[in-house]
Design an enzyme around this catalytic site. Structure first.
Site, short mmCIF file in Angstrom:
data_model
loop_
_atom_site.label_atom_id
_atom_site.label_comp_id
_atom_site.label_asym_id
_atom_site.label_seq_id
_atom_site.Cartn_x
_atom_site.Cartn_y
_atom_site.Cartn_z
N LYS A 146 -8.47 -2.70 0.50
CA LYS A 146 -8.42 -1.89 1.71
C LYS A 146 -9.17 -0.57 1.54
CE LYS A 146 -6.28 -4.52 4.63
NZ LYS A 146 -7.04 -5.04 5.80
N LYS B 188 -2.46 -14.52 14.58
CA LYS B 188 -3.90 -14.50 14.29
C LYS B 188 -4.28 -15.58 13.27
CE LYS B 188 -5.61 -11.26 11.72
NZ LYS B 188 -6.34 -10.22 10.99
N THR B 189 -3.50 -15.67 12.19
CA THR B 189 -3.81 -16.65 11.15
C THR B 189 -3.69 -18.07 11.69
OG1 THR B 189 -3.03 -15.15 9.43
CG2 THR B 189 -3.20 -17.48 8.85
N ARG C 120 0.84 -1.19 0.00
CA ARG C 120 0.00 0.00 0.00
C ARG C 120 0.88 1.25 0.00
NH1 ARG C 120 -2.78 1.75 3.61
NH2 ARG C 120 -1.54 0.96 5.33
N SER D 213 0.20 -8.12 12.54
CA SER D 213 1.08 -9.09 11.92
C SER D 213 2.09 -9.63 12.93
CB SER D 213 1.83 -8.43 10.76
OG SER D 213 2.72 -9.32 10.14
N ASP E 79 -10.26 -11.43 7.93
CA ASP E 79 -9.72 -10.07 7.95
C ASP E 79 -10.70 -8.98 8.38
OD1 ASP E 79 -7.41 -8.51 7.60
OD2 ASP E 79 -8.08 -7.82 5.65
N ARG F 9 1.84 -11.80 -1.92
CA ARG F 9 0.48 -12.06 -1.47
C ARG F 9 -0.23 -13.03 -2.40
NH1 ARG F 9 -1.69 -9.56 3.40
NH2 ARG F 9 -0.15 -8.00 3.98
N HIS G 192 -11.44 -5.27 12.41
CA HIS G 192 -10.36 -5.85 11.63
C HIS G 192 -9.91 -7.12 12.36
CE1 HIS G 192 -6.03 -5.53 9.93
NE2 HIS G 192 -6.81 -6.08 9.05
#
Length: 550
Positions: free
Chosen positions: A212, A253-254, A58, A249, A268, A339, A231
């Site tokens: 996003k 979480k994943t 981004r 990150s 997400d 990604r 989020h």
């Protein structure tokens, strides 16, 4: 419905374009992307693509919001990620984007919605000159459902114009857009006009910019409808109990949300309404760098399962690929931010509706590299609001260039760049919903114990899973807790199958004085960061008092 004049200009342009391709199928968009040399076919059948170097992530400094009298009091303009531009500049950009589109040989239109809950699905029309961008919207945004006329946003459709490889004229925008370090005015923009339902992306080929932008729009719209955007990832147990996991990150979480005993709603973005929880998305946009098929088999298989390229549809962005079509996901020379975009249905254990009831449990995940945050602690409503606002974790040495020791990171609401409203808007809604639906919140530290990074060790993932399971099952609720006066946390003294000595972090340090100094240092950082971000935001004293160091 009376569209804004800018939308009318867009509609007129589209009506005059004989080469406008509307709502092509996945197969057709894949074939167009290949024919236009936007991607190649990998060994699995997934598409592989690369962007220019400035589009490997981004561009937050080029991401702007139109400032109007209507949003002066509803957007937190003090947040570093809420960068205002005036209406005149936005209309200039929009006009230039329309002129660029007139010259395109082909344009692609996709009509999708954001949000699995039919009561608040937001219609979004994406117009782009790249088939791959159109395919990305099929992966990430949801199909228009048969009850769209019942959505509260039915008459508020959002138009998104995406020209990933065109550039703005820097001379034209001098004094209007930012000047990078080289002194030249920026030639790219990611712009949102919330009040007019318009978005424009010019010059950013990073597919995540599309995702996003639209989720930032939802995060602004939903609180005005009494819906809390989060989020987070969400999953549901076999008995119907829903859990949300929030974390930046590196916090796990994943890994922790991919539980074979629990069906995934999404990984997400979600909304929490009076109906319950609903995923925004139709797919996932996962980091691929250093992915281990043994540790993250679901994500790996979603991308690497073999299927004919016309039926696959996953998109791998900026990963190393060899002439034979094989990937090297460990090669980060181009970018560590490779990604993959793929539909949720490519995962094995999902809830197809992507909706569920009110969450019984919310987990805030942090990876504290200082070794002083308890591995599990319970939060009341005010404590939860405070930790939600702070969004704390620590980046580790070696994860980013220039970081040689742990770096304290605060990202409000665990997603600072995408949460434009005033902080009390999100925080108060969380506290109200916690109390209304009797939701319990736990802070889970997946970081260090026995000392800081470099001296202690990472908390064993086996123990973390035990603590997560105990929090989700409610077994911790009936135990005894010790209150930490410095961090204002309530720490359980027992957890099934977890050694009790690791629950109180001071017990794991040989040098107790060093622990106390480290804890005071981190609490002081919390206090200073809170004052800087929220000191003038009229946050209730009951919440302020729960900030570490206060």
């Amino acid at each position: 419905m009376n569209p804004h004049p800018l939308k009318n200009r867009m509609d007129s342009l589209l009506e005059s374009k004989p080469n406008l391709l509307k709502n092509l199928s996945k197969k057709e968009l894949i074939e167009k992307a290949l024919a236009n040399h936007e991607a190649i076919v990998s060994e699995s059948g997934a598409l592989a693509t690369w962007t220019s170097k400035e589009s490997t992530g981004r561009s937050p400094k080029d991401t702007v919001i139109v400032s109007r009298p209507e949003n002066n009091d509803t957007i937190d303009w003090d947040s570093p990620n809420n960068i205002p531009i005036d209406e005149e500049t936005f209309e200039m950009v929009y006009g230039d984007a329309l002129q660029l589109m007139k010259s395109k040989k082909q344009l692609f239109q996709t009509d999708r919605v954001i949000g699995a809950d039919k009561h608040y699905s937001l219609p979004v029309r994406t117009i782009t000159d790249h088939a791959l961008t159109g395919l990305f919207t099929l992966n990430m945004f949801r199909p228009v459902h048969e009850k769209i006329d019942q959505s509260i946003f039915y008459d508020q459709d959002f138009y998104l114009l995406v020209l990933p490889y065109d550039k703005l004229n820097p001379q034209k925008y001098q004094g209007r857009l930012r000047k990078p370090e080289d002194g030249q005015t920026s030639n790219m923009i990611v712009a949102m006009d919330f009040e007019r339902g318009l978005g424009v992306i010019v010059g950013s080929a990073y597919l995540g910019s599309v995702k996003k932008l639209m989720f930032t729009v939802m995060n602004y719209y939903l609180p005005r409808q009494g819906i809390l955007p989060l989020h987070c990832s969400a999953n549901e147990g076999k008995n119907g109990n829903t859990a949300l996991l929030l974390g930046l990150s590196g916090t796990g979480k994943t890994t922790l949300s991919a539980d074979p005993e629990r069906a995934l709603l999404g990984d997400d973005e979600h909304g929490w309404s009076h109906q319950g929880i609903a995923n925004f998305e139709n797919g996932c946009y996962a980091k691929m760098i250093n992915i281990d098929p043994n540790k993250e088999p679901e994500i790996y298989d979603a991308v690497m399962h073999e299927k004919h390229y016309t039926r696959h549809g996953a998109i791998v962005e900026n990963a190393m690929i060899y002439p034979d079509g094989t990937f090297d996901f460990n090669d980060e020379r181009f970018t560590p931010n490779s990604r993959a975009s793929y539909p949720l249905q490519y995962l094995h254990n999902i809830k197809k509706s992507s909706t569920a009831g009110h969450p019984q449990t919310i987990l805030f995940l942090t990876a504290d590299a200082y070794g002083v945050i308890p591995p599990v602690s319970k939060l009341n409503a005010e404590q939860a609001m405070l930790w939600f606002m702070m969004g704390y974790t620590s980046k580790l040495a070696g994860t980013e260039t220039g970081i040689t020791e742990p770096k304290i990171t605060f990202s409000r609401f665990f997603g600072q760049p995408f949460m434009p409203s005033n902080p009390d808007t999100y925080a108060e809604m969380l506290g109200e919903k916690m109390e209304k639906y009797q939701t319990r919140v736990y802070l889970i530290n997946t970081g260090w114990t026995g000392g800081p990074y470099g001296k202690g060790k990472r908390i064993d993932i086996v123990y973390t899973r035990k603590m997560v399971n105990a929090a989700l099952s409610g077994v911790l609720e009936n135990g005894h807790f010790r209150h930490d006066e410095l961090f204002h946390l309530d720490i359980p003294l027992k957890c099934p199958d977890v050694p009790p000595e690791i629950l109180l972090p001071r017990n794991t340090w040989n040098d107790k004085k060093a622990f106390d100094e480290q804890a005071r240092m981190l609490a002081g950082k919390f206090s200073n960061a809170f004052d800087q971000a929220y000191g003038n935001k009229n946050i209730r004293m009951e919440v302020v008092s729960q900030c570490p160091g206060k």
